[in-house]
Design an enzyme around this catalytic site. Structure first.
Site, PDB file in Angstrom:
ATOM      1  N   GLU A  59     -25.214  15.585  47.792  1.00 22.67           N
ATOM      2  CA  GLU A  59     -25.676  14.346  47.168  1.00 22.67           C
ATOM      3  C   GLU A  59     -26.380  13.548  48.267  1.00 22.67           C
ATOM      4  OE1 GLU A  59     -22.568  12.016  45.316  1.00 22.67           O
ATOM      5  OE2 GLU A  59     -23.989  10.415  44.852  1.00 22.67           O
ATOM      6  N   ARG A 294     -11.698  22.975  52.066  1.00 18.59           N
ATOM      7  CA  ARG A 294     -12.666  22.208  52.837  1.00 18.59           C
ATOM      8  C   ARG A 294     -12.251  22.180  54.297  1.00 18.59           C
ATOM      9  NH1 ARG A 294     -14.182  17.849  50.054  1.00 18.59           N
ATOM     10  NH2 ARG A 294     -14.846  16.553  51.778  1.00 18.59           N
ATOM     11  N   LYS A 304     -18.152  10.494  53.613  1.00 18.32           N
ATOM     12  CA  LYS A 304     -19.440   9.834  53.809  1.00 18.32           C
ATOM     13  C   LYS A 304     -19.306   8.317  53.694  1.00 18.32           C
ATOM     14  CE  LYS A 304     -21.785  12.813  51.197  1.00 18.32           C
ATOM     15  NZ  LYS A 304     -22.834  13.511  50.466  1.00 18.32           N
TER      16      LYS A 304
END
Ligand code: ATP
Ligand code: MG
Length: 585
Positions: A59, A294, A304
């Site tokens: 994104e 992850r 983020k």
């Protein structure tokens, strides 16, 4: 499309899945028109020559970080290894936080890591926002088939009637409204006739499902917000969980790899795609989602949102600050693409969440650079050493290997003279036990030069040592016959004061002092390391050309790089990437 692997890839469960799928020919009759599209575009197209298709779908709401590197290496790496294609897709379905700057930075970071998205003559760089029209058509199709409805409940009501892990949800009063009504309302939503939050399109699945994600999830919400690419064309935006499977299917993705938190979304992913395939909107075979753990790295935050906060509140100097775990920051810090790929290779792929120690990343850097980085000498905390029996105005050349592991790299040369810079720490007036470097009466070797005997020091009015004196032993020059006849225990680095190159040296350390800065409900800002950078004026070996992004090992000190933004050969600015050994254990 992928850089050559440094070692044979180790097997992992994702490779096993791909190999089984290939052996079974699961995607063998998938058609591909050379561009994304629904069944109308793909159904008569030729068979896809790419044996698998994967995608990396960031994104564009921030810079990529070390966690993304894992996903990039998996997705691009697998496509490269199995004669497939990997798409770079911007998942830009959320207008609020997305910007062009991030799109540019992401493209640059993926390229820098060594990957590209071309496959044959296909570019394969995509934007989910280009699919908004298809998504809208698919939504209409779902409504017509009785699989979606426009809900007039507020977002709060929708949340409140969703139920909990132990309680079922309750049906919306609008759930069984006629398709025609929902179609008309969806058209009005798109036309901007309704304010944010007043209506939503929901999938009609099962409010009693044990999986909360299957309780009539929202597909479209109203947001009167401009988008960085589509401007004000749209005021309804798809939810991520609806957009993502559609994007994968339009792009003919075979294997959709994502992180474990999406495991509970997989039933919805499959539900949507099967409905759309049954309705003739998509061709089979459909993409399959697989989850992996992850990357969590100690001493690092990778959210983020938190990275943005560090930038916005000025805790660091931008997204590419050398202390940031972003790829732009790691690059500036002196990490090489090879070192990051090596790190990801060593991580492997698994389904178990774990935390990797930061030292594993640093070790990958050392292992990458040790065989290839040229050696140089630098003095970071300079103290003058005067060779009192060496003539003033005289100098001579010393030689040292460019890289001791690589004799073919040849030698470098630098001058020896009467006045040298040495590290302050390499002299003690009153040495502790087992101190083998300079102290009055002791002999040491000046590496690549002569053996010298310390004769004393000069102090200023505060008692601080400002100069060390020594005499050299003329027959001991390194590389000359008999030079090792005098045995010494200490070996110190130096640069000729008159010839050395002045440099600003930025000694970076970890940004956080706590190995788990954001664990639990800790405030990660309180874990900031107050000494994460120290700037010193040092001296570099003469002849060094500090072109931006030159990497060196400074002997005894560690790996360093010329800062890619601030450094120039005339005014070197050097970043410490990592010390030679892990100093945090
Ligand atoms: P954040 O939650 O910080 O915003 P994100 O996961 O939402 O990060 P995206 O841009 O959506 O960021 O991520 C793109 C891809 O990178 C996704 O497929 C995601 O699963 C993967 N990814 C993100 N962080 C990690 C991580 N720490 N380890 C492995 N893969 C990751
Ligand atoms: Mg995300």
């Amino acid at each position: 499309m992928t850089p050559p692997a440094t070692t044979t890839p180790t097997s992992n469960f994702l490779r096993t899945i791909i190999e089984n799928d290939l052996a079974a020919g699961r995607h063998a009759d998938k058609r591909w028109a050379g561009r994304p599209g629904p069944a109308s575009v793909q159904k008569d197209a030729p068979l896809d020559t790419a044996r698998i298709r994967t995608r990396f779908p960031p994104e564009p709401n921030g810079y990529l970080h070390i966690g993304h590197a894992k996903s990039i290496c998996i997705n691009f790496g697998m496509a490269g290894d199995y004669e497939g294609a990997c798409h770079l897709r911007f998942d830009d379905t959320n207008p609020e936080k997305e910007e062009e700057e991030y799109v540019r930075a992401i493209i640059e970071a993926v390229k820098w890591l060594g990957f590209d998205w071309k496959y044959k003559n296909e570019e394969n760089l995509y934007f989910a926002s280009d699919y908004f029209e298809y998504m809208y058509e698919f939504a209409q199709s779902l409504i017509r088939a009785g699989d979606a409805y426009v809900d007039e409940q507020s977002p709060e009501e929708i949340r409140a009637t969703r139920g909990t892990l132990t309680e079922k949800g309750t049906n919306s009063p609008w759930r069984d409204r006629p398709a025609e009504e929902s179609l008309a309302l969806l058209a009005e939503m798109r036309a901007g006739k309704h304010p944010d939050g007043s209506l939503a399109l929901r999938a009609k699945i099962d409010m009693g499902s044990p999986n909360i994600n299957m309780r009539d999830p929202v597909l479209y919400r109203i947001r009167h917000t401009a988008h960085h690419r589509t401007g004000t064309d749209w005021c309804i935006y798809p939810m991520y969980t609806w957009a993502h499977p559609v994007e994968d299917a339009l792009e003919g993705i075979t294997h959709s790899f994502c992180t474990l938190e999406f495991e509970d979304q997989r039933p919805f992913y499959d539900w949507i795609l099967n409905k759309l395939a049954d309705q003739g909107q998509l061709c089979r075979p459909l993409p399959q989602q697989y989850e992996f753990a992850r990357l969590n790295l100690s001493y690092v935050v990778t959210s983020k949102r938190k990275l943005l906060q560090l930038v916005q509140e000025g805790h660091v100097h931008g997204w590419d600050d050398p202390r940031m775990p972003t790829l732009a920051g790691l690059r500036r810090r002196g990490y090489t693409p090879e070192s990051i790929r090596l790190f990801c290779e060593r991580l492997g792929v698994s389904k178990a969440d774990s935390r990797i120690d930061y030292s594993v990343l640093e070790q990958a850097l050392r292992d990458d650079l040790d065989p290839k980085a040229e050696r140089r000498v630098a003095v970071l905390d300079p103290l003058k050493l005067v060779i009192t029996n060496y003539p003033e105005g005289q100098s001579e050349v010393c030689q040292a290997p460019r890289n001791p592991h690589d004799p073919d790299a040849g030698k470098r040369e630098f001058p020896f003279s009467r006045e040298l810079w040495i590290e302050r720490d390499d002299f003690r007036e009153d040495p502790p036990k087992k101190y083998f470097r300079l102290f009055p009466g002791n002999t040491v070797r000046l590496k690549y030069g002569y053996v010298v005997k310390c004769t004393g020091c000069v102090k200023d009015e505060h008692g601080e040592v400002v100069e060390v004196h020594a005499e050299y032993l003329p027959d001991t020059k390194s590389g000359t016959p008999g030079s090792d006849s005098v045995k010494v225990k200490g070996n110190i680095t130096w640069v000729s004061a008159q010839h050395a190159v002045a440099a600003e040296i930025r000694l970076y350390d970890r940004l956080f002092a706590d190995p788990h800065p954001d664990a639990g409900d800790k405030n990660f800002l309180e874990a900031l390391n107050p000494n994460s950078v120290q700037i010193v004026q040092g001296w570099l070996e003469p002849g060094i050309v500090a072109a931006p992004e030159s990497h060196w090992q400074f002997e005894r000190l560690g790996y360093f790089v010329a800062d890619r933004i601030d450094s120039s050969p005339e005014r070197p600015v050097i970043n410490r990437t990592a010390t030679l050994r892990d100093s945090w254990v």
